[in-house]
Design a protein around this motif. Structure first.
Motif, mmCIF file in Angstrom:
data_model
loop_
_atom_site.group_PDB
_atom_site.id
_atom_site.type_symbol
_atom_site.label_atom_id
_atom_site.label_comp_id
_atom_site.label_asym_id
_atom_site.label_seq_id
_atom_site.Cartn_x
_atom_site.Cartn_y
_atom_site.Cartn_z
ATOM 1 N N PHE A 1 0.865 -1.187 0.000
ATOM 2 C CA PHE A 1 0.000 0.000 0.000
ATOM 3 C C PHE A 1 0.900 1.236 0.000
ATOM 4 O O PHE A 1 2.047 1.166 0.423
ATOM 5 N N GLY A 2 0.334 2.386 -0.418
ATOM 6 C CA GLY A 2 1.031 3.649 -0.169
ATOM 7 C C GLY A 2 1.819 4.223 -1.321
ATOM 8 O O GLY A 2 1.586 3.896 -2.488
ATOM 9 N N CYS A 3 2.772 5.065 -0.962
ATOM 10 C CA CYS A 3 3.427 5.937 -1.935
ATOM 11 C C CYS A 3 4.527 5.203 -2.699
ATOM 12 O O CYS A 3 4.854 4.057 -2.431
ATOM 13 N N GLN A 4 5.135 5.947 -3.617
ATOM 14 C CA GLN A 4 6.210 5.414 -4.442
ATOM 15 C C GLN A 4 7.369 4.898 -3.594
ATOM 16 O O GLN A 4 8.025 3.927 -3.958
ATOM 17 N N MET A 5 7.586 5.528 -2.446
ATOM 18 C CA MET A 5 8.698 5.076 -1.602
ATOM 19 C C MET A 5 8.405 3.677 -1.055
ATOM 20 O O MET A 5 9.307 2.849 -0.920
ATOM 21 N N ASN A 6 7.136 3.424 -0.732
ATOM 22 C CA ASN A 6 6.759 2.080 -0.278
ATOM 23 C C ASN A 6 6.869 1.056 -1.411
ATOM 24 O O ASN A 6 7.326 -0.063 -1.204
ATOM 25 N N VAL A 7 6.418 1.455 -2.597
ATOM 26 C CA VAL A 7 6.511 0.563 -3.757
ATOM 27 C C VAL A 7 7.977 0.187 -3.975
ATOM 28 O O VAL A 7 8.327 -0.977 -4.177
ATOM 29 N N ASN B 1 3.262 -4.446 3.267
ATOM 30 C CA ASN B 1 3.974 -3.178 3.401
ATOM 31 C C ASN B 1 2.929 -2.067 3.420
ATOM 32 O O ASN B 1 2.233 -1.841 2.436
ATOM 33 N N THR B 2 2.808 -1.386 4.551
ATOM 34 C CA THR B 2 1.605 -0.599 4.841
ATOM 35 C C THR B 2 1.802 0.911 4.741
ATOM 36 O O THR B 2 2.910 1.421 4.840
ATOM 37 N N CYS B 3 0.664 1.613 4.617
ATOM 38 C CA CYS B 3 0.636 3.077 4.538
ATOM 39 C C CYS B 3 -0.364 3.603 5.554
ATOM 40 O O CYS B 3 -1.424 3.010 5.728
ATOM 41 N N SER B 4 -0.062 4.728 6.207
ATOM 42 C CA SER B 4 -1.034 5.256 7.168
ATOM 43 C C SER B 4 -1.382 6.705 6.881
ATOM 44 O O SER B 4 -1.823 7.424 7.753
ATOM 45 N N VAL B 5 -1.222 7.128 5.640
ATOM 46 C CA VAL B 5 -1.360 8.556 5.377
ATOM 47 C C VAL B 5 -2.806 9.058 5.461
ATOM 48 O O VAL B 5 -3.049 10.192 5.817
ATOM 49 N N ARG B 6 -3.772 8.210 5.124
ATOM 50 C CA ARG B 6 -5.171 8.650 5.123
ATOM 51 C C ARG B 6 -6.112 7.518 5.514
ATOM 52 O O ARG B 6 -5.768 6.348 5.339
ATOM 53 N N GLY C 1 6.534 -1.043 7.115
ATOM 54 C CA GLY C 1 6.093 0.268 6.652
ATOM 55 C C GLY C 1 5.436 1.103 7.737
ATOM 56 O O GLY C 1 5.649 0.906 8.931
ATOM 57 N N CYS C 2 4.610 2.054 7.308
ATOM 58 C CA CYS C 2 4.167 3.133 8.195
ATOM 59 C C CYS C 2 3.178 2.696 9.271
ATOM 60 O O CYS C 2 3.220 3.210 10.383
ATOM 61 N N VAL C 3 2.259 1.756 8.963
ATOM 62 C CA VAL C 3 1.353 1.287 10.020
ATOM 63 C C VAL C 3 2.127 0.433 11.022
ATOM 64 O O VAL C 3 1.881 0.476 12.235
ATOM 65 N N ILE D 1 1.079 12.563 8.819
ATOM 66 C CA ILE D 1 1.638 11.595 9.755
ATOM 67 C C ILE D 1 3.057 11.158 9.356
ATOM 68 O O ILE D 1 3.767 10.535 10.151
ATOM 69 N N VAL D 2 3.468 11.506 8.126
ATOM 70 C CA VAL D 2 4.736 10.975 7.605
ATOM 71 C C VAL D 2 5.949 11.250 8.517
ATOM 72 O O VAL D 2 6.750 10.348 8.757
ATOM 73 N N PRO D 3 6.110 12.471 9.069
ATOM 74 C CA PRO D 3 7.283 12.682 9.942
ATOM 75 C C PRO D 3 7.298 11.750 11.153
ATOM 76 O O PRO D 3 8.362 11.470 11.701
ATOM 77 N N THR E 1 5.861 8.566 11.082
ATOM 78 C CA THR E 1 6.049 7.169 10.660
ATOM 79 C C THR E 1 7.389 6.947 9.953
ATOM 80 O O THR E 1 7.933 5.849 9.992
ATOM 81 N N ARG E 2 7.899 7.984 9.304
ATOM 82 C CA ARG E 2 9.167 7.821 8.572
ATOM 83 C C ARG E 2 10.338 8.446 9.313
ATOM 84 O O ARG E 2 11.479 8.340 8.870
ATOM 85 N N GLY E 3 10.057 9.191 10.373
ATOM 86 C CA GLY E 3 11.132 9.775 11.167
ATOM 87 C C GLY E 3 11.697 11.043 10.558
ATOM 88 O O GLY E 3 11.189 11.557 9.554
ATOM 89 N N GLY F 1 12.130 10.920 -2.501
ATOM 90 C CA GLY F 1 12.244 11.419 -1.130
ATOM 91 C C GLY F 1 10.969 12.176 -0.795
ATOM 92 O O GLY F 1 10.219 12.542 -1.695
ATOM 93 N N GLN F 2 10.702 12.409 0.495
ATOM 94 C CA GLN F 2 9.478 13.124 0.877
ATOM 95 C C GLN F 2 9.607 14.631 0.685
ATOM 96 O O GLN F 2 8.618 15.349 0.699
ATOM 97 N N ASN F 3 10.828 15.135 0.550
ATOM 98 C CA ASN F 3 11.033 16.569 0.385
ATOM 99 C C ASN F 3 12.387 16.758 -0.291
ATOM 100 O O ASN F 3 13.344 17.217 0.325
HETATM 101 FE FE1 F3S Z 1 4.248 6.730 2.070
HETATM 102 FE FE2 F3S Z 1 1.969 6.219 3.249
HETATM 103 FE FE3 F3S Z 1 4.144 6.114 4.650
HETATM 104 S S1 F3S Z 1 2.319 7.780 1.772
HETATM 105 S S2 F3S Z 1 5.492 7.569 3.688
HETATM 106 S S3 F3S Z 1 3.617 4.813 2.919
HETATM 107 S S4 F3S Z 1 2.230 6.896 5.345
#
Ligand code: F3S
Ligand code: SAH
Ligand code: SF4
Length: 447
Positions: free
Chosen positions: A11-17, A46-51, A81-83, A163-165, A167-169, A198-200
């Motif tokens: 799940f989640g963003c390109q960084m997770n993929v 591999n999880t995402c918690s952004v929304r 991952g983030c969850v 939530i990214v800062p 979950t990703r530090g 990268g996130q930024n």
């Molecule tokens: Fe990406 Fe989701 Fe974590 S968008 S940084 S996998 S909360």
């Protein structure tokens, strides 16, 4: 069940993929092979918690795995991952014996081997590291035409909703030589295009882990690598995008004329409360300077509707900025409370039906802008980096439809003679705009 087999659900963003792709190659290097869920000995989620209810999504996925695998304790489930970072050992169950957070994932391959040897063991890898952790290289397989390379981990921005800062530090830049080595390795194995992740990304180097190389300097170094045809990056932040980053679009021919530049909202009041540290005027100025540097620049964005306190006028400002920026595409979301974030404590939440109504109106406008952008491409020439045969029906006669992306990142289908065209760059003329893609005819000597 096949011993030493694995299956990854992402799940989640390109960084997770990208993390999942790395984990797959790392497991392959240790003798594992990829298998369907029903047959896998090791299953990674591999999880995402952004929304939106991400925990529920993870729980329902774990439920599905239990069902498919008949809750066999021989199946090892890892949540990464983030969850995993957020919920940690609360996720442990009969099957879930590994939880690995954003930095911990680099230790997952060894942990998985150990857990298969010791069925009574559980492991959690949840610590944040102080510096970017290099990962083991993984199986030496051919690279797809389009490769992804991490240049940093984490984020220091703490936008009020995000939530990214957590979950990703904190932001940790990777050392430039390691980035260049990974890029070289991908190019040696057949990649033609690289996206830096990268996130930024514009803040690359501006943290304790940085080695003094700026983001613009990094772009120059990557672009100079032999074999690199195209360079992209994601995600920039408008507040950190400096004149040298804009100038790179004029000076680096490999840098594609496409930028995903998250706007989030068009109202200055909302942007202030989001903590984005730019206003609508600064954003529009940036758009203008990017288009001055590359007149054919295509822009896309992320947008949030229904942020706490957003009025109808605030929302109208978002629509106005979308038109003014002329986005070719956008990802849009209803604001969703995330635990621990500042916005979750704001009191003036927007009712879900109002959020939904705004989202639909925003998406209708985006459809219009996207269609106009695609329509304007008809008749133009472009270069397509071919990635695979299209799933759409074969074209007429002996030709077969192939798909790839033009320099703007638009999906293009081109009929070509039979054969493997993976990784080829083909000149083409756009003949038709579909709803989300383009059709083209190949130009050039052999067609
Ligand atoms: Fe990406 Fe989701 Fe974590 S968008 S940084 S996998 S909360
Ligand atoms: N680092 C990137 C992406 C972060 S997450 C950036 O700064 O843009 C991807 C997108 O998810 C964000 O751009 C934002 O539009 C959306 N998002 C993040 N948190 C959200 C929340 N709480 N509710 C709704 N959308 C959110
Ligand atoms: Fe989240 Fe903001 Fe960091 Fe993007 S820049 S990851 S939206 S905190």
């Amino acid at each position: 069940m096949i011993d030493n087999s694995f299956h990854i659900i992402t799940f989640g963003c390109q960084m997770n993929v990208h993390d999942s792709q790395w984990l797959a190659r790392a497991l392959e290097a240790r003798g594992f092979c990829e298998a369907p869920l029903e047959e896998a000995r090791v299953v990674v989620v591999n999880t995402c918690s952004v929304r939106e209810k991400p925990e529920q999504k993870v729980m329902s996925t774990l439920g599905r795995i239990r069902q498919v695998t008949h809750d066999s304790p021989r199946v090892l489930v890892a949540v990464t991952g983030c969850v995993a970072q957020q919920l940690g050992e609360k996720l442990f169950s009969r099957q879930v014996r590994l939880v690995a957070g954003s930095d911990g994932i680099s230790g997952a391959p060894q942990a998985i081997e150990r857990l298969l040897d010791e069925p009574a063991l559980r492991l959690s890898l949840l610590d944040f590291t102080s510096h970017y952790v290099e990962r083991e290289p993984g199986a030496d397989v051919p690279a797809p035409p389009v490769g992804f390379v991490n240049i940093m981990q984490g984020c220091d921005n703490f936008c009020a909703y995000c939530i990214v800062p957590y979950t990703r530090g904190r932001q940790k830049s990777r050392l430039t030589p390691a980035i260049l080595d990974e890029c070289r390795h991908l190019l040696d194995r057949g990649a033609r295009e690289i996206t830096l992740l990268g996130q930024n990304v514009n803040a690359f180097g501006r943290d304790r882990s940085g080695d003094g190389t700026s983001f613009a300097a990094l772009l120059e170094k990557v672009a100079a690598l032999p074999g690199l045809e195209r360079l992209r990056y994601v995600t920039p932040h408008p507040k950190d995008m400096g004149p040298e980053d804009v100038a790179a679009f004029a000076n680096i021919p490999q840098l594609c004329p496409r930028l995903h530049l998250p706007l989030q909202a068009g109202s200055d009041a909302v942007l202030r409360r989001m903590g984005r540290k730019y206003d609508s005027a600064r954003y529009l100025e940036l758009v203008a300077s990017l288009r001055a540097a590359r007149p054919d620049m295509a822009l896309s964005t992320d947008l949030i509707v229904g942020f706490p306190g957003e009025t109808e006028d605030d929302f109208a400002a978002t629509l106005e900025l979308m038109r003014a920026s002329d986005f070719m595409s956008s990802f849009s979301f209803c604001y969703s409370d995330r635990p621990g974030t500042r916005a979750s404590r704001f009191l003036d939440k927007i009712a879900p039906d109002v959020q939904q109504d705004r989202l639909l109106r925003l998406q209708a406008l985006q459809e219009e802008l996207s269609q106009r952008w695609l329509d304007a491409r008809v008749g133009r020439e472009c270069v397509v980096l071919l990635e695979s045969a299209s799933r759409r029906d074969a074209a007429e006669g002996a030709l077969q439809s192939w798909q790839g992306r033009d320099s703007h990142g638009a999906l293009v289908h081109v009929p070509l003679p039979a054969g493997d065209h993976t990784g080829r760059l083909v000149a083409a003329r756009i003949t038709e705009a579909k709803k989300h893609s383009l059709l083209a005819e190949a130009l050039g000597p052999s067609w």
